[in-house]
Write an enzyme that holds these catalytic residues in place. Structure first.
Site: not given
Ligand code: ADE
Length: 261
Positions: A161, A123, A176, A96
């Site tokens: 793709r 984590e 797309d 994230p």
């Molecule tokens: N791992 C946990 N959340 C994630 C996300 N939003 N994007 C990529 N990998 C992740």
């Protein structure tokens, strides 16, 4: 293209290899997929791949040694001829904290000869792996999922793709949403012409290809203006190197006037 994925859950990737366009691409060798499990390189008799975080706090952290060994195997698995001039595969960590995944990034990664995708769990992974072994961090978006596997599969599907020959109709990836000019896709219709009192737009039945093309452009811009007006903001267009054509400027102005009525 050759891709290795470092994951504690290799079985999840059957979602890609067992169905649809992605399955066909793997069967046709447009993409080879190697799955490498750090648990196989744990180097201890318990097979443990994680440990408590230094400094305390919740959860577990994936340890350096099993990840480094798995990454080494993953790199070797995507090596081609082994020639010196061969490009090293980029190591992409799904997290994230990464750069948000957008179509231009997909397009650039799809051109690589080989890639290594690293999926975290718990984590996260020991930061020393991020510092020394990772080239690029990629995020699906501003939310947290339980691990990198689903994110890696999303990225892989989007890459597959774009491989030549992966789609039935060679043109369809170019049409797309987000590809080409970056607008949302125009609406699609199929038979019957009328159902439950709803008609197919007459222009699509006209056989007039120029009229159909300009209707589709107008519909794509209308959808974009209504659902994702951010994509039409001057700064966003500038950043993606897109200049509106005369026809597009005229259509957007007309649509905006209609919206303000
Ligand atoms: N791992 C946990 N959340 C994630 C996300 N939003 N994007 C990529 N990998 C992740």
């Amino acid at each position: 293209m050759r891709v290795s994925v470092v994951t504690l859950f290799p079985e999840m990737f059957t979602a890609l290899t067992d169905s649809g366009i992605t399955r066909r691409a793997v069967e046709r060798h447009l993409l080879s997929l190697a799955l490498v499990n750090p648990r196989d390189y744990a180097g201890n008799k318990h097979g443990s791949v994680d440990d408590k975080p230094y400094g305390g706090g919740p959860g577990m952290v994936m340890s350096v040694a099993p990840l480094r060994s798995a990454l080494q195997v993953a790199r070797l698995a995507v090596e081609g001829s082994g020639k010196a001039q061969e490009k090293k595969p980029k190591v992409v960590y799904l997290t994230p904290q990464g750069q948000p995944l957008k179509q231009p990034l997909v397009e650039s990664l799809a051109k690589e000869e080989s890639l290594v995708l690293l999926c975290g769990r718990y984590e996260g992974i020991d930061e020393r792996v991020v510092e020394s072994d990772v080239d690029l961090e990629v995020s699906l978006g501003d939310y947290v999922i339980s691990g990198g596997e689903l994110a890696a599969m999303v990225l892989l599907d989007a890459i597959i793709r774009l491989q030549p020959g992966a789609l039935g109709d060679e043109n369809s990836a170019g049409q797309d949403s987000f590809s080409g000019r970056g607008w949302l896709d125009y609406p699609h219709f199929t038979r019957p012409e009328t159902i439950d009192g709803q008609d197919v737009p007459a222009v699509l039945l006209s056989g007039d290809h120029a009229a159909i093309a300009s209707w589709r452009l107008e519909q794509a811009l209308k959808k974009t203006l209504l659902k994702r007006p951010d994509l039409l903001e001057p700064q966003v267009l500038k950043n993606s190197g897109v200049e509106l054509s005369k026809q597009e400027i005229e259509i957007v102005a007309r649509l905006q006037a209609d919206l303000n009525d």
